[in-house]
Design an enzyme around this catalytic site. Structure first.
Site, PDB file in Angstrom:
ATOM      1  N   VAL A 169       3.851  -7.695  -3.514  1.00 34.31           N
ATOM      2  CA  VAL A 169       3.950  -8.585  -2.358  1.00 34.31           C
ATOM      3  C   VAL A 169       4.044 -10.173  -2.695  1.00 34.31           C
ATOM      4  O   VAL A 169       3.380 -10.704  -3.458  1.00 34.31           O
ATOM      5  CB  VAL A 169       2.795  -8.358  -1.569  1.00 34.31           C
ATOM      6  CG1 VAL A 169       3.040  -6.769  -1.115  1.00 34.31           C
ATOM      7  CG2 VAL A 169       1.569  -8.320  -2.193  1.00 34.31           C
TER       8      VAL A 169
ATOM      9  N   ASP B 239      -5.575  -6.560  -8.110  1.00 36.19           N
ATOM     10  CA  ASP B 239      -4.864  -5.451  -8.660  1.00 36.19           C
ATOM     11  C   ASP B 239      -5.329  -4.621  -9.777  1.00 36.19           C
ATOM     12  O   ASP B 239      -5.775  -3.705  -9.069  1.00 36.19           O
ATOM     13  CB  ASP B 239      -3.668  -6.316  -9.470  1.00 36.19           C
ATOM     14  CG  ASP B 239      -2.241  -5.532  -9.528  1.00 36.19           C
ATOM     15  OD1 ASP B 239      -2.039  -4.571  -9.167  1.00 36.19           O
ATOM     16  OD2 ASP B 239      -1.760  -6.124 -10.680  1.00 36.19           O
TER      17      ASP B 239
HETATM   18  P1  IMP Z   1      -5.534  -8.241 -11.500  1.00 35.56           P
HETATM   19  O1  IMP Z   1      -6.271  -8.988 -12.701  1.00 35.56           O
HETATM   20  O2  IMP Z   1      -4.403  -7.321 -12.342  1.00 35.56           O
HETATM   21  O3  IMP Z   1      -6.492  -7.539 -10.590  1.00 35.56           O
HETATM   22  O4  IMP Z   1      -4.357  -9.369 -11.216  1.00 35.56           O
HETATM   23  C1  IMP Z   1      -4.805 -10.139 -10.049  1.00 35.56           C
HETATM   24  C2  IMP Z   1      -3.667 -11.298  -9.996  1.00 35.56           C
HETATM   25  O5  IMP Z   1      -2.608 -10.864 -10.506  1.00 35.56           O
HETATM   26  C3  IMP Z   1      -3.891 -11.720  -8.639  1.00 35.56           C
HETATM   27  O6  IMP Z   1      -4.774 -12.726  -8.337  1.00 35.56           O
HETATM   28  C4  IMP Z   1      -2.346 -12.589  -8.445  1.00 35.56           C
HETATM   29  O7  IMP Z   1      -2.112 -13.744  -8.827  1.00 35.56           O
HETATM   30  C5  IMP Z   1      -1.448 -11.525  -9.437  1.00 35.56           C
HETATM   31  N1  IMP Z   1      -0.940 -10.358  -8.717  1.00 35.56           N
HETATM   32  C6  IMP Z   1      -0.931  -9.183  -8.735  1.00 35.56           C
HETATM   33  N2  IMP Z   1      -0.292  -8.300  -7.847  1.00 35.56           N
HETATM   34  C7  IMP Z   1       0.508  -9.284  -7.267  1.00 35.56           C
HETATM   35  C8  IMP Z   1       1.298  -8.952  -6.262  1.00 35.56           C
HETATM   36  O8  IMP Z   1       1.818  -7.872  -5.597  1.00 35.56           O
HETATM   37  N3  IMP Z   1       2.187 -10.044  -5.706  1.00 35.56           N
HETATM   38  C9  IMP Z   1       1.577 -11.444  -6.329  1.00 35.56           C
HETATM   39  N4  IMP Z   1       0.557 -11.663  -7.321  1.00 35.56           N
HETATM   40  C10 IMP Z   1       0.140 -10.456  -7.868  1.00 35.56           C
END
Ligand code: IMP
Ligand code: MG
Length: 178
Positions: free
Chosen positions: A155, A105
């Site tokens: 999602v 994300d």
């Molecule tokens: P990041 O550190 O922002 O890249 O977040 C990654 C983590 O956030 C992922 O491993 C997911 O656990 C959670 N996450 C981010 N977007 C989503 C989504 O759309 N659905 C479910 N979990 C999400």
């Protein structure tokens, strides 16, 4: 889990289209690492369904490890402050490691994990992510194997949750806005 949980709004990828894509990823990984063995490092909890299917599409000797992570932040927003709550059962030094993530994300979680894992001296370290939301990028992370690129929507399903629900959906769905 309360029975009143609302159904997700719209199917994004069916179980069949996910299976096709996962097979393609497994074939590519099998070719890229031919003659070697792998450590499939699965980030809990969201990646366990993806990893379970992916390993069955990889035709190489491999072992599976799990990394439990907790990120501190409010709601659905990642802060990049990640704590490893469950570590691997055997060292990864000298190993060819693929870090398997459900979704990249902001990139903060994977960036943190990559920096930590590199200090452990793996022979190689690559990233396989089922989903990527490039519009939310805060830290550029190179994703070596990617399932699908998606818009900025939340999602669920196929291992991904909202408040721990929906992980058991066989497809990927967009959650309705509140
Ligand atoms: P990041 O550190 O922002 O890249 O977040 C990654 C983590 O956030 C992922 O491993 C997911 O656990 C959670 N996450 C981010 N977007 C989503 C989504 O759309 N659905 C479910 N979990 C999400
Ligand atoms: Mg995750």
């Amino acid at each position: 889990m309360p029975p009143s949980i609302p159904p997700p709004a719209r199917i994004l990828y069916s179980a069949e289209s996910i299976a096709t894509r996962v097979r393609e990823l497994g074939t590519r990984i099998s070719c890229d690492y031919a003659g070697r063995s792998l450590v499939i490092l699965t980030v809990l909890k969201g990646s366990f369904v993806f990893a379970a299917d992916l390993i069955r599409c990889i035709d190489l000797p491999l072992r599976v490890e799990f990394l439990g992570v907790a990120s501190y932040g409010s709601g659905t927003r990642s802060t990049g402050v990640v704590q490893i709550t469950q570590d691997v059962t055997a060292p990864i030094a000298g190993e060819d490691v693929i870090l398997v993530e459900d979704i990249v994300d902001t990139g903060l979680t994977i960036d943190y994990l990559l920096r930590q894992l590199k200090t452990r001296g793996p022979n190689s370290l690559k990233v396989c992510a089922l989903l990527h939301k490039p519009s939310r990028t805060e830290v550029e992370v190179s994703i070596d194997y990617l399932g699908f690129t998606i818009d900025d929507e939340f999602v669920v399903g196929y291992g991904l949750d909202h408040a721990q629900a929906y992980r058991n959906l066989p497809h990927l769905s967009v959650l309705a806005a509140d």
